[in-house]
Enzyme design. Structure first.
Site, PDB file in Angstrom:
ATOM      1  N   LYS A  29      -6.887  22.041  37.268  1.00 46.56           N
ATOM      2  CA  LYS A  29      -8.251  22.534  37.064  1.00 46.56           C
ATOM      3  C   LYS A  29      -8.492  22.621  35.568  1.00 46.56           C
ATOM      4  O   LYS A  29      -7.931  23.459  34.873  1.00 46.56           O
ATOM      5  CB  LYS A  29      -8.455  23.899  37.713  1.00 46.56           C
ATOM      6  N   GLU A  70     -15.245  16.055  34.321  1.00 47.39           N
ATOM      7  CA  GLU A  70     -15.202  17.190  33.408  1.00 47.39           C
ATOM      8  C   GLU A  70     -15.142  16.711  31.961  1.00 47.39           C
ATOM      9  O   GLU A  70     -14.304  15.889  31.609  1.00 47.39           O
ATOM     10  CB  GLU A  70     -13.941  17.994  33.751  1.00 47.39           C
ATOM     11  N   CYS A  92     -12.962  51.501   8.503  1.00 46.13           N
ATOM     12  CA  CYS A  92     -12.702  52.476   7.459  1.00 46.13           C
ATOM     13  C   CYS A  92     -13.851  52.316   6.462  1.00 46.13           C
ATOM     14  O   CYS A  92     -14.161  51.208   6.047  1.00 46.13           O
ATOM     15  CB  CYS A  92     -11.365  52.180   6.783  1.00 46.13           C
TER      16      CYS A  92
HETATM   17  S1  IVH Z   1     -13.555  18.902  42.017  1.00 47.50           S
HETATM   18  C1  IVH Z   1     -17.163  21.316  44.292  1.00 47.50           C
HETATM   19  N1  IVH Z   1     -11.536  18.905  40.440  1.00 47.50           N
HETATM   20  O1  IVH Z   1     -14.380  23.301  38.308  1.00 47.50           O
HETATM   21  C2  IVH Z   1     -16.795  20.754  43.025  1.00 47.50           C
HETATM   22  N2  IVH Z   1     -13.424  20.192  39.810  1.00 47.50           N
HETATM   23  O2  IVH Z   1     -15.377  25.675  39.752  1.00 47.50           O
HETATM   24  C3  IVH Z   1     -15.625  19.854  43.190  1.00 47.50           C
HETATM   25  N3  IVH Z   1     -13.154  21.370  37.692  1.00 47.50           N
HETATM   26  O3  IVH Z   1     -17.717  22.349  38.599  1.00 47.50           O
HETATM   27  C4  IVH Z   1     -15.126  19.549  41.890  1.00 47.50           C
HETATM   28  N4  IVH Z   1     -11.143  20.636  37.250  1.00 47.50           N
HETATM   29  O4  IVH Z   1     -16.366  21.523  36.603  1.00 47.50           O
HETATM   30  C5  IVH Z   1     -12.776  19.365  40.642  1.00 47.50           C
HETATM   31  N5  IVH Z   1      -9.633  18.814  39.148  1.00 47.50           N
HETATM   32  C6  IVH Z   1     -10.882  19.254  39.346  1.00 47.50           C
HETATM   33  C7  IVH Z   1     -11.522  20.110  38.412  1.00 47.50           C
HETATM   34  C8  IVH Z   1     -12.797  20.564  38.707  1.00 47.50           C
HETATM   35  C9  IVH Z   1     -12.137  21.380  36.817  1.00 47.50           C
HETATM   36  C10 IVH Z   1     -14.383  22.146  37.505  1.00 47.50           C
HETATM   37  C11 IVH Z   1     -15.651  21.444  37.793  1.00 47.50           C
HETATM   38  C12 IVH Z   1     -16.356  22.265  38.821  1.00 47.50           C
HETATM   39  C13 IVH Z   1     -15.702  23.593  38.625  1.00 47.50           C
HETATM   40  C14 IVH Z   1     -15.793  24.368  39.899  1.00 47.50           C
END
Ligand code: IVH
Length: 643
Positions: A102, A157, A393
């Site tokens: 993530k 992303e 201070c």
């Molecule tokens: S899949 C429903 N895969 O996390 C969205 N998202 O909290 C499915 N993100 O808006 C997205 N790493 O910006 C996916 N490996 C990943 C991700 C990812 C970061 C972000 C993305 C999304 C947010 C959701």
């Protein structure tokens, strides 16, 4: 902010709106993600149907910029924190799971037309519509302008590589995510380009495929850099192992990740499970917990920094965190400490997140002994004052701790060696060094009159001072200890204005017009230079400024590196990026001009010589100055000496 428990629904809503705006729209958060989550959780408990909860996570701008409706909603991910919850989620799937990191960046959508040409791109916005950022996205690395065919929509992303962040922005920006958000919202795409952003693709819309992993393969074929994705059998231990693997290698990656994302690999599973209005049910994010422990807060110490801020430090019953015993924790600043309701004897949660000193994250059980701010500076006894969240201070230049901090900072930045804390204290208390220029007035006899300073040491210290009388302008600026005038701003100002005189003459408006400087830094710099003008004038009687353009880019400038064999501590790509971040170059092969051949740890141990190693040795016999390094030696080089 009041303690959470005392906030009314209206106050919570107001605070959430404000902090959501600061984080997502202005990329200038004032509280941590955890604190924000706590506000949201509290509001959910008090008023689950509050309309403000719908707005959380929206990065849609309010300006008149063009808005674009998404082809399908851009949802967020549901979160979980325990393996049980993860297994629970996975039990609903029939097929395998795909796992990916993530990334802590910004979601965007990119659209390609029938001919494969990029024609539009937008931010996630409020999930339904986003801001049009087409021209800026064209300036992001890994975003192809043209594909072999279309039409197609790609989502993924945007992020800033950690190596880029560390090299240019670390001193002045809180984190790469917010900086990337700001970079993406620039009016002028050329400015966006200057930030060297990157893109990981994770979603493909407009093709009928049966598996999630096929989408990734297809994206790769189209020329995208895809998010690292792996198919894992749907078994709790396998899912947990994937999480642990990411957790372990987290520090060696060139991007920031805050958890692991699990998705159903079978599109059939995805369709069957569907989505709620917020998130798909076929995906979930398992968030990293950080290393946490519970303890009891016994005392709060107040420490005065060189800028006159008095910060609280918590003393807790010793507890173990990442293998070390911890008894001191950061309480951030006075305002945050107060908001958390810190009290003596309270049960607290402490956590380490990369920094040296762990943080007090949360007060789990309060007592009645609320900690108050000291009315007097613990160092000089002058009255204190609260400004925003900080305790100051009011004595300014007269406060001993502030002065000691400034003196210490000066010798640290200029790398004048031999002046430790004790020495500086003695010099200050005896009156030999009260301000920065006094270092250059020190005489051998002055030093000899101090405790534990003999002739050899006195001579060495005098020599050190004399050796530092020519100072590159950026170092000079930084050595003054003016808030916000750190490494990055000092370098930017030198690059732009070149001469100290010009920098001293510049107005707030002129400085804030410089890219990456901005109004806050500009104000601090102008005020700081004005306040310190006497000190600067005196310093200039002793030091010669080197006002030529900036020194070399990094400690590896002009050096070439080549890696061979599997590395144990990090992936080869990450190692290469680190070299580049420090100004070095990656060589295409072994030649007589190569400087370093780095051998991955396993091969080195077994003396398992591959082609590159053999070739390097044969060139060395003919006189090439190649150095062969073990992975460990390379890691030491990375860490040693300043860049
Ligand atoms: S899949 C429903 N895969 O996390 C969205 N998202 O909290 C499915 N993100 O808006 C997205 N790493 O910006 C996916 N490996 C990943 C991700 C990812 C970061 C972000 C993305 C999304 C947010 C959701």
């Amino acid at each position: 902010m009041k303690p959470l428990q005392e906030m009314s629904v209206a106050e919570l809503e107001k605070a959430i709106r404000r902090h959501n705006d600061l984080y997502f729209k202005q990329a200038k958060p004032e509280i941590s993600d955890e604190e924000f989550d706590l506000l949201v959780e509290r509001l959910k408990r008090l008023k689950a149907d509050s309309p403000v909860l719908e707005e959380v996570g929206s990065d849609l701008s309010e300006g008149s910029g063009k808005k674009v409706l998404h082809s399908t909603p851009m949802l967020s991910l549901d979160k979980c924190y325990t393996v049980e919850d993860l297994a629970d989620w996975a039990s609903k799937l029939k097929g395998d799971v795909v796992v990916s990191p993530k990334i802590d960046g910004l979601a965007i959508a990119i659209h390609y037309d029938e001919t494969g040409r990029l024609f539009r791109s937008e931010t996630r916005g409020d999930g339904t519509k986003g801001d049009d950022i087409t021209q800026n996205v064209r300036e992001v690395g890994d975003v192809p302008e043209r594909l072999a065919k279309g039409p197609i929509e790609v989502r993924g992303e945007i992020y800033m590589r950690l190596s880029v962040f560390k090299k240019k922005y670390q001193d002045n920006f809180a984190n790469p995510r917010n900086l990337a958000a700001g970079a993406l919202k620039q009016k002028d795409p050329k400015k966006t380009a200057e930030y060297s952003l990157n893109f990981f693709a994770y979603e493909l819309i407009g093709m009928d495929l049966k598996e999630e992993i096929e989408k990734i393969r297809h994206l790769k074929k189209l020329g995208f850099t895809t998010i690292d994705t792996e198919v894992v059998p749907n078994q709790p231990e396998k899912l947990q192992a994937a999480y642990e693997e990411y957790f372990k290698k987290r520090d060696s990656l060139d991007y920031e990740l805050d958890g692991v994302v699990y998705k159903a690999n079978q599109i059939e599973d995805q369709t069957r499970l569907g989505a709620s209005s917020h998130h798909p049910r076929w995906a979930i994010a398992y968030k990293f917990q950080g290393d946490a422990a519970q303890s009891v807060l016994r005392e709060v110490e107040w420490s005065v920094s060189r800028t006159g801020v008095i910060t609280p430090i918590g003393i807790i019953d010793p507890t173990r965190l990442s293998g070390a015993s911890v008894s001191r924790v950061s309480l951030h600043n006075y305002g945050l400490m107060k908001n958390m309701g810190v009290s003596i004897g309270a049960k607290v949660l402490v956590m380490r997140r990369g920094g040296v000193i762990p943080n007090l994250e949360e007060v789990l059980e309060k007592t009645k002994k609320i900690v108050e701010a000291p009315k007097k500076c613990p160092s000089c006894g002058s009255p204190t004052e609260v400004r925003d969240d900080f305790l100051f201070c009011t004595n300014g230049k007269g406060c001993r701790s502030t002065r000691l901090g400034e003196l210490r900072h000066f010798v640290d930045v200029l790398e004048i060696e031999g002046f430790g804390d004790k020495m500086i204290e003695q010099l200050y208390d005896t009156g030999y060094v009260e301000d920065l220029p006094d270092f250059f007035r020190l005489k051998r006899d002055d030093l000899l009159s101090l405790e534990r300073v003999g002739e050899i040491l006195a001579d060495k210290l005098i020599a050190q001072i004399q050796a530092h009388r020519t100072v590159p302008l950026p170092l000079f600026l930084r050595s003054l200890g003016i808030p916000e005038l750190g490494k990055h701003s000092s370098e930017v100002l030198t690059k732009q204005l070149r001469r100290l005189e010009k920098i001293r003459e510049a107005s707030e408006e002129e400085l804030s017009a410089i890219h990456t400087i901005g109004p806050v830094i500009a104000r601090e710099v102008v005020n700081g230079l004005r306040e310190k003008s006497g000190t600067v004038d005196k310093l200039l009687q002793f030091v010669t400024l080197d006002e030529r353009s900036l020194a070399k880019e990094g400690k590896f400038s002009g050096k070439t590196f080549l890696f061979t064999g599997k590395m144990a501590a990090m992936e080869r790509g990450a190692a290469e990026k680190q070299v580049e971040a420090l100004g070095g170059e990656i060589s295409g092969g072994v030649t007589k001009d190569l400087d370093y051949l780095v051998i991955g740890s396993e091969g080195y141990k077994n003396r398992d010589k591959g082609n590159k190693w053999i070739k390097a040795e044969s060139l060395m016999q003919k006189g090439a100055a190649i150095k062969i390094l073990s992975e460990e030696e390379f890691l030491q080089m990375l860490e040693s000496s300043p860049d």
